[in-house]
Write an enzyme that holds these catalytic residues in place. Structure first.
Site, PDB file in Angstrom:
ATOM      1  N   LYS A  66      27.128 -29.727  13.270  1.00  0.00           N
ATOM      2  CA  LYS A  66      28.467 -29.700  12.681  1.00  0.00           C
ATOM      3  C   LYS A  66      28.366 -29.418  11.184  1.00  0.00           C
ATOM      4  CE  LYS A  66      32.572 -32.485  11.842  1.00  0.00           C
ATOM      5  NZ  LYS A  66      33.217 -33.809  11.970  1.00  0.00           N
TER       6      LYS A  66
ATOM      7  N   PRO B 169      31.749  -7.489  21.832  1.00  0.00           N
ATOM      8  CA  PRO B 169      31.781  -6.305  22.696  1.00  0.00           C
ATOM      9  C   PRO B 169      33.219  -5.939  23.046  1.00  0.00           C
ATOM     10  CG  PRO B 169      30.986  -8.237  23.902  1.00  0.00           C
ATOM     11  CD  PRO B 169      31.015  -8.613  22.467  1.00  0.00           C
ATOM     12  N   ASP B 170      33.506  -4.655  23.074  1.00  0.00           N
ATOM     13  CA  ASP B 170      34.835  -4.157  23.410  1.00  0.00           C
ATOM     14  C   ASP B 170      34.863  -3.924  24.923  1.00  0.00           C
ATOM     15  OD1 ASP B 170      37.158  -2.652  23.832  1.00  0.00           O
ATOM     16  OD2 ASP B 170      37.105  -1.878  21.791  1.00  0.00           O
ATOM     17  N   ILE B 171      35.370  -4.903  25.659  1.00  0.00           N
ATOM     18  CA  ILE B 171      35.294  -4.875  27.121  1.00  0.00           C
ATOM     19  C   ILE B 171      36.121  -3.725  27.687  1.00  0.00           C
ATOM     20  CG2 ILE B 171      35.739  -6.186  29.233  1.00  0.00           C
ATOM     21  CD1 ILE B 171      35.367  -8.743  27.521  1.00  0.00           C
TER      22      ILE B 171
ATOM     23  N   PHE C 123      45.817  -4.120  27.780  1.00  0.00           N
ATOM     24  CA  PHE C 123      46.975  -4.764  27.161  1.00  0.00           C
ATOM     25  C   PHE C 123      46.859  -4.616  25.655  1.00  0.00           C
ATOM     26  CE2 PHE C 123      47.990  -6.293  31.203  1.00  0.00           C
ATOM     27  CZ  PHE C 123      49.192  -6.989  31.174  1.00  0.00           C
TER      28      PHE C 123
ATOM     29  N   LYS D 177      40.702   3.650  23.372  1.00  0.00           N
ATOM     30  CA  LYS D 177      39.906   2.904  24.352  1.00  0.00           C
ATOM     31  C   LYS D 177      39.539   3.754  25.570  1.00  0.00           C
ATOM     32  CE  LYS D 177      40.488  -1.034  22.070  1.00  0.00           C
ATOM     33  NZ  LYS D 177      39.415  -1.762  21.386  1.00  0.00           N
TER      34      LYS D 177
ATOM     35  N   LYS E 150      45.997   2.962  20.736  1.00  0.00           N
ATOM     36  CA  LYS E 150      44.935   2.148  21.328  1.00  0.00           C
ATOM     37  C   LYS E 150      44.521   2.713  22.687  1.00  0.00           C
ATOM     38  CE  LYS E 150      43.824  -2.581  22.804  1.00  0.00           C
ATOM     39  NZ  LYS E 150      44.267  -3.996  22.843  1.00  0.00           N
TER      40      LYS E 150
ATOM     41  N   ASN F 269      42.792 -18.080  19.933  1.00  0.00           N
ATOM     42  CA  ASN F 269      44.144 -17.569  19.725  1.00  0.00           C
ATOM     43  C   ASN F 269      45.098 -18.349  20.619  1.00  0.00           C
ATOM     44  OD1 ASN F 269      44.309 -16.151  22.376  1.00  0.00           O
ATOM     45  ND2 ASN F 269      42.689 -14.893  21.480  1.00  0.00           N
TER      46      ASN F 269
END
Length: 397
Positions: free
Chosen positions: A286, A303-305, A323, A341, A337, A208
Site C-alpha cells: 500500500k 491492450p485494445d481488445i 461500443f 478500430k 472510432k 469507471n
C-alpha cells in the site's frame, strides 16, 4: 420450454454431486423427464435411492448389467434422450470424453451418443487451471459440447477460485436455452461487459462507473434468441445472467486473454467499458502518505481488445460490434472510432453526467454501420438489448 423433453443426466464423482438432487427437481418441475446415470464415484456422494426417488426412474450404473442390456442397451440409452447432461463433469470425465475413452457406462454412453451434450464442470481450481484440463476443454468445445460454468468461489477443499459447479438454476437456464428455437440457435456469440479494475497497489485501483447493465441485457437477449453466449465480465454491480457461460475477470489484460481464448465465435459484442490505461508499475505494498509529497503514477496503455479482434486474419468473428461511450460530438467521434478500430458496427451513446446513462437503467444509442447512423429513442437498457439482438440475428441469418 422443457415440457416433454427427456434428459439423460450423468452424475460424476465430486462433492458437487449433491446439487444434482436439486437439479433433478428443477428439471422435472419444468416438465422434463430425467433418466439418471450414476458413476461409481458419484455414488460415493449421493445414493442411488435418493436419485431414483427424485427421478421416479431406475438409476443406471453398470455397463455390464445384463438385465439393463436386455431392457435397454447402452446404445439405445445413449440416444433415447433429447440432451445428455453431465453434472458434475469431473476432470476425469472430461478427459475421457476428450480422448474418446469408454471404460464404464457413463463414458460409453458419451462416446456412443448422437444427442447434444452439455457439461457442468466441477473440480479443484488447480485441476481446472491445469493445461491438460484446458486442452480437454478446448477439444470438447470444438466437438460441439456445450459448457456451463464453472463458477468462482470457495470450495470444499478450502481453496478459492474457478471450479465450483454452476448452480442448479443456472444449469436449468442453460438447458432451456439449448432447446430454444430462436433465430440464433446454433450461433455462438461473445459479449463483454462491465468495467475493468486496474490496480495501483493492493487496495487501490482505477475504474469507471459502468454497472454492466447494458452488457448483461445484451447477453440475456441473445440467449433468449437461442444463441450460446460466452459472457466475459469485469467486476460489474449487475449480476451476470443465467444460462450463459460466465468468465469473470478484473483487468483489461485478463479480459483480452479471456476474449482471445473464447474465439472462434459467430459474433462479438464488445460492450465492456475497458480502461484505456493501467499503472505501469503496480506497487506490491500500500502506497503511504509521505512528507515528500504526492506519489507519481506512470501509466501504460492497455491492450485494445476491440481493435485486436477486428483486425484478426484468423478467427475474426463475421460480425464485430463495438461500443463508443462519448460525452460530446457522439456520432462524429463514434464514426471515427469505427473506422479506426475496424469493427463492423458501433453502438454510440452519450454518457455525459447530465444524461444519467452511465450506471443508470436507460440508454439512448445510435447504431453506426456501413449504411450510416441510425438513432434509437431513449429506452430501458433491456429494450435496447432486445433491439440490438434482433439486428444481430438478422445480420447472421
Amino acid at each position: 420450454m422443457l415440457q416433454g423433453k427427456s434428459i439423460l443426466l450423468i452424475i460424476g464423482g465430486g462433492i458437487a454431486a449433491y446439487k444434482c438432487l436439486d437439479l433433478i427437481r428443477r428439471l422435472r418441475e419444468r416438465g422434463a423427464s430425467v433418466t439418471p446415470v450414476l458413476t461409481r464415484a458419484g455414488a460415493e456422494f449421493v445414493t442411488p435411492l435418493s436419485v431414483s426417488a427424485l427421478c421416479e426412474r431406475k438409476v443406471f450404473q453398470d455397463l455390464f448389467d445384463l438385465t439393463d442390456e436386455a431392457e435397454m442397451g447402452h446404445i439405445q440409452l445413449s440416444r433415447s434422450a433429447d440432451l445428455v447432461l453431465v453434472a458434475p463433469a469431473t476432470a476425469d470425465l472430461m478427459a475421457k470424453m476428450a480422448q474418446g475413452l469408454a471404460n464404464d457406462l457413463a463414458s460409453t454412453l458419451l462416446l456412443a451418443t448422437d444427442t447434444p451434450v452439455m457439461i457442468a464442470p466441477a473440480m479443484n481450481v488447480r485441476m481446472w487451471d491445469h493445461p491438460a484440463t484446458q486442452r480437454n476443454l478446448a477439444t470438447l468445445k470444438a466437438d460441439g459440447v456445450t459448457v456451463i460454468g464453472p463458477n468462482e468461489g470457495g470450495m470444499a477443499c478450502g481453496e478459492f477460485g474457478a471450479g465450483r459447479m454452476a448452480e442448479p438454476l443456472e444449469i436449468v437456464a442453460a438447458v432451456d436455452a439449448q432447446f430454444a428455437d430462436g433465430p440464433l440457435k446454433g450461433k455462438r456469440i461473445l459479449v463483454t461487459s462491465g468495467p475493468t479494475h486496474e490496480p495501483i497497489d493492493p487496495v487501490r485501483y482505477i475504474a469507471n462507473r459502468s454497472s454492466g447493465a447494458q452488457g448483461t441485457g445484451i447477453a440475456k437477449a441473445l440467449r433468449d434468441l437461442g444463441a450460446e453466449v460466452v459472457f466475459v465480465t469485469g467486476p460489474a454491480s449487475v449480476p451476470p445472467p443465467d444460462g450463459v457461460q460466465v468468465i469473470a475477470v478484473e483487468s483489461a489484460q485478463q479480459m483480452h486473454d479471456a476474449v482471445m481464448a473464447a474465439l472462434p465465435v459467430d459474433a462479438g459484442v464488445f460492450a465492456a467499458a475497458v480502461a484505456d490505461w493501467r499503472v505501469k508499475a503496480q506497487s506490491s505494498q500500500k502506497i503511504k502518505k509521505t512528507r515528500e509529497g504526492l506519489p507519481t503514477l506512470e501509466f501504460a496503455e492497455n491492450p485494445d481488445i476491440l481493435a485486436t479482434v477486428s483486425r484478426l486474419t484468423k478467427n475474426r468473428p463475421p460480425l464485430v460490434v463495438g461500443f463508443a461511450a462519448e460525452t460530446e460530438d457522439v456520432v462524429a467521434l463514434a464514426t471515427a472510432k469505427r473506422g479506426r478500430k475496424g469493427c463492423d458496427w458501433i453502438v454510440a451513446n452519450d454518457v455525459s453526467p447530465a444524461t444519467g446513462i452511465m450506471g443508470g437503467s436507460e440508454n439512448a444509442v445510435t447504431l453506426i454501420t456501413d449504411d450510416g447512423a441510425e438513432s434509437w429513442p431513449r429506452m430501458g437498457k433491456d429494450a435496447v438489448a432486445r433491439q440490438l439482438a434482433d439486428r444481430i440475428a438478422r445480420a447472421l441469418a
